[in-house]
Structures are given as C-alpha cells and as structure tokens.
Design a protein around this motif. Structure first.
Motif, PDB file in Angstrom:
ATOM      1  N   VAL A   1      12.560   3.485  -1.953  1.00 13.96           N
ATOM      2  CA  VAL A   1      12.810   3.322  -0.520  1.00 13.96           C
ATOM      3  C   VAL A   1      11.702   3.996   0.285  1.00 13.96           C
ATOM      4  N   TYR A   2      11.325   5.206  -0.092  1.00 15.80           N
ATOM      5  CA  TYR A   2      10.266   5.914   0.643  1.00 15.80           C
ATOM      6  C   TYR A   2       8.950   5.139   0.553  1.00 15.80           C
TER       7      TYR A   2
ATOM      8  N   PRO B   1       6.051  12.336  -1.745  1.00 13.81           N
ATOM      9  CA  PRO B   1       7.496  12.139  -1.941  1.00 13.81           C
ATOM     10  C   PRO B   1       7.812  11.046  -2.966  1.00 13.81           C
ATOM     11  N   VAL B   2       6.971  10.016  -3.023  1.00 14.36           N
ATOM     12  CA  VAL B   2       7.171   8.957  -4.011  1.00 14.36           C
ATOM     13  C   VAL B   2       6.946   9.517  -5.411  1.00 14.36           C
ATOM     14  N   ILE B   3       5.909  10.322  -5.562  1.00 17.47           N
ATOM     15  CA  ILE B   3       5.594  10.900  -6.869  1.00 17.47           C
ATOM     16  C   ILE B   3       6.703  11.855  -7.304  1.00 17.47           C
ATOM     17  N   VAL B   4       7.156  12.705  -6.391  1.00 16.80           N
ATOM     18  CA  VAL B   4       8.224  13.651  -6.723  1.00 16.80           C
ATOM     19  C   VAL B   4       9.517  12.900  -7.037  1.00 16.80           C
ATOM     20  N   GLY B   5       9.886  11.945  -6.194  1.00 19.45           N
ATOM     21  CA  GLY B   5      11.106  11.172  -6.431  1.00 19.45           C
ATOM     22  C   GLY B   5      11.043  10.417  -7.760  1.00 19.45           C
ATOM     23  N   GLY B   6       9.895   9.828  -8.044  1.00 21.32           N
ATOM     24  CA  GLY B   6       9.732   9.130  -9.322  1.00 21.32           C
ATOM     25  C   GLY B   6       9.811  10.085 -10.498  1.00 21.32           C
ATOM     26  N   GLY B   7       9.201  11.264 -10.340  1.00 19.60           N
ATOM     27  CA  GLY B   7       9.257  12.268 -11.406  1.00 19.60           C
ATOM     28  C   GLY B   7      10.668  12.746 -11.667  1.00 19.60           C
ATOM     29  N   VAL B   8      11.408  12.990 -10.586  1.00 20.34           N
ATOM     30  CA  VAL B   8      12.816  13.402 -10.722  1.00 20.34           C
ATOM     31  C   VAL B   8      13.609  12.286 -11.398  1.00 20.34           C
ATOM     32  N   GLY B   9      13.340  11.048 -10.999  1.00 26.89           N
ATOM     33  CA  GLY B   9      14.030   9.912 -11.600  1.00 26.89           C
ATOM     34  C   GLY B   9      13.758   9.798 -13.094  1.00 26.89           C
TER      35      GLY B   9
ATOM     36  N   ALA C   1       0.856  -1.191   0.000  1.00 23.78           N
ATOM     37  CA  ALA C   1       0.000   0.000   0.000  1.00 23.78           C
ATOM     38  C   ALA C   1       0.891   1.240   0.000  1.00 23.78           C
ATOM     39  N   PRO C   2       0.467   2.302  -0.689  1.00 27.25           N
ATOM     40  CA  PRO C   2       1.309   3.505  -0.750  1.00 27.25           C
ATOM     41  C   PRO C   2       1.456   4.157   0.616  1.00 27.25           C
ATOM     42  N   PRO C   3       2.576   4.849   0.829  1.00 36.47           N
ATOM     43  CA  PRO C   3       2.786   5.529   2.105  1.00 36.47           C
ATOM     44  C   PRO C   3       1.903   6.764   2.211  1.00 36.47           C
ATOM     45  N   LYS C   4       1.824   7.279   3.418  1.00 33.97           N
ATOM     46  CA  LYS C   4       1.060   8.507   3.621  1.00 33.97           C
ATOM     47  C   LYS C   4       2.004   9.528   4.211  1.00 33.97           C
ATOM     48  N   PRO C   5       2.241  10.632   3.579  1.00 33.83           N
ATOM     49  CA  PRO C   5       1.699  11.114   2.321  1.00 33.83           C
ATOM     50  C   PRO C   5       2.435  10.486   1.128  1.00 33.83           C
ATOM     51  N   PRO C   6       1.755  10.352  -0.008  1.00 34.83           N
ATOM     52  CA  PRO C   6       2.389   9.722  -1.171  1.00 34.83           C
ATOM     53  C   PRO C   6       3.216  10.677  -2.033  1.00 34.83           C
TER      54      PRO C   6
ATOM     55  N   LYS D   1       3.620   2.972   7.169  1.00 28.10           N
ATOM     56  CA  LYS D   1       3.946   1.556   7.020  1.00 28.10           C
ATOM     57  C   LYS D   1       4.002   0.924   8.407  1.00 28.10           C
ATOM     58  N   PRO D   2       3.814  -0.381   8.501  1.00 29.44           N
ATOM     59  CA  PRO D   2       3.897  -1.027   9.799  1.00 29.44           C
ATOM     60  C   PRO D   2       5.293  -0.870  10.378  1.00 29.44           C
ATOM     61  N   ASP D   3       5.352  -0.626  11.652  1.00 31.31           N
ATOM     62  CA  ASP D   3       6.620  -0.433  12.339  1.00 31.31           C
ATOM     63  C   ASP D   3       6.858  -1.644  13.224  1.00 31.31           C
ATOM     64  N   LYS D   4       7.829  -2.471  12.864  1.00 30.06           N
ATOM     65  CA  LYS D   4       8.088  -3.686  13.632  1.00 30.06           C
ATOM     66  C   LYS D   4       8.885  -3.390  14.898  1.00 30.06           C
ATOM     67  N   GLN D   5       9.465  -2.201  14.988  1.00 27.88           N
ATOM     68  CA  GLN D   5      10.214  -1.839  16.172  1.00 27.88           C
ATOM     69  C   GLN D   5       9.272  -1.193  17.171  1.00 27.88           C
ATOM     70  N   SER D   6       9.729  -1.101  18.399  1.00 27.53           N
ATOM     71  CA  SER D   6       8.903  -0.449  19.402  1.00 27.53           C
ATOM     72  C   SER D   6       8.851   1.039  19.119  1.00 27.53           C
ATOM     73  N   ALA D   7       7.888   1.715  19.695  1.00 27.66           N
ATOM     74  CA  ALA D   7       7.704   3.141  19.463  1.00 27.66           C
ATOM     75  C   ALA D   7       8.908   3.947  19.913  1.00 27.66           C
ATOM     76  N   SER D   8       9.669   3.455  20.887  1.00 26.42           N
ATOM     77  CA  SER D   8      10.819   4.204  21.375  1.00 26.42           C
ATOM     78  C   SER D   8      12.055   3.998  20.510  1.00 26.42           C
ATOM     79  N   SER D   9      12.053   3.010  19.602  1.00 28.60           N
ATOM     80  CA  SER D   9      13.209   2.747  18.750  1.00 28.60           C
ATOM     81  C   SER D   9      13.303   3.795  17.654  1.00 28.60           C
ATOM     82  N   SER D  10      14.514   4.033  17.208  1.00 36.08           N
ATOM     83  CA  SER D  10      14.676   4.959  16.087  1.00 36.08           C
ATOM     84  C   SER D  10      14.443   4.197  14.792  1.00 36.08           C
TER      85      SER D  10
END
Length: 178
Positions: A140-141, A33-41, A26-31, A148-157
């Motif tokens: 990557v974005y 950056p993906v559109i801009v990065g893809g456009g630049v690419g 599923a696309p990230p929120k907000p989408p 996206k789901p975060d498998k780390q705890s909320a306190s992890s970076s």
C-alpha cells in the motif's frame, strides 16, 4: 536611467516540496517504509514457517506417544480413554512398577508435546499475521506513499489506510474522500 534586467530564477533551485512522479510503478520517496514493511513481512512469513514446522513435529510426537499409551492400555486391558488417569488400573492388571513409571512418563510427555504443539501453532499464527500486515503495508505504501501523483486537489485529504488484526479476524479500512 535604465533599469537592470531581473535575472530569471533557476527552476531547479526553488524548494517545491515533495517530488511528484508520473509513474505509479516508480518507488515512493522515501522508500525505506517499503523496505522495512517488506522485511517485517518476510520475517513474519519465515517465523510462521519455522513455528509451523515445530508445531507439526510436536504434534507428531504427541500422536506417537498417545499411540504408545493406547498400545500399553490394550495390552493390560485398561480402557484407552483416560488411561493416563488410571495408572492404578495398570497396577491391578499386573503391570510392573517400571512399566507403570514408563506409562506415567509417556503421559507427561504427551501433555508436554500437546502443549508445545499448541503454543508453537499460536506463535506461528501471530507471525503469519505480522507477515501479512508487513507485506500489505509495504504494498500500500509503495502505491500511495509520498512522491506519487495526487489526483485530488492540494486541499483534499489523502486516503487513510488502516490494517487491523484481532482474534479470529482481520482486514483493512480505507478512509477518505474519493
């Protein structure tokens, strides 16, 4: 006295922060950056293709001009190596003033074509690097951006992805706790 019942809060009304989805595709929120990065690419790849074609055309012109100079040098028995630096050799061999001027013009055209080919190739390489970086950022974005789901705890970076490009090198670095 009887206490009034407390209403149950509507689960949809509370602000729970960024949305977390379960689907990695599923696309990230907000989408955007993906559109801009893809456009630049895409723009980088298109630019690289255009500059590559221009560089190739200038290189073909340089080769043809160098061949014309070599043919003239052979006709007047002037060494082909360094013929542009030996215009006096053409005069000594009996070349007319107009022929000498034509050789000088070809030598100037050769220098210009070689310079244009090198400049266009350099710009094309930079555009290719921008295209790769733009697409890499978008991909990557898309997979690790917010929402996206975060498998780390909320306190992890969260991991930090840092693409880098330098002279004759490039790559990416991923930093974080895994």
């Amino acid at each position: 006295t009887t206490a009034a019942p407390t209403p149950t809060p509507d689960p949809g009304s509370a602000d729970t922060g960024p949305t977390r989805h379960k689907n990695w595709l599923a696309p990230p929120k907000p989408p955007w950056p993906v559109i801009v990065g893809g456009g630049v690419g895409i723009a980088g790849f298109v630019g690289a293709g255009i500059m590559g074609a221009l560089s190739s055309s200038a290189n073909d012109k340089a080769k043809k001009t160098a061949n014309d100079i070599a043919v003239a040098a052979q006709a007047y028995k002037v060494p082909t190596s360094g013929a542009c630096n030996n215009i006096s050799g053409f005069a000594k061999a009996g070349a007319s003033a107009s022929t000498q001027q034509a050789i000088i013009n070809n030598c100037n055209s050769l220098t210009t074509s070689q310079s244009n080919s090198n400049t266009d190739a350099t710009i094309g390489n930079v555009a290719l690097g921008v295209g790769i970086a733009g697409v890499a950022f978008a991909v990557v974005y898309y997979f690790v951006g917010p929402g996206k789901p975060d498998k780390q705890s909320a306190s992890s970076s969260k991991p930090l992805f840092a693409p880098w490009i330098g002279t004759n090198q490039g790559g990416a670095t991923i930093l974080g706790t895994f």
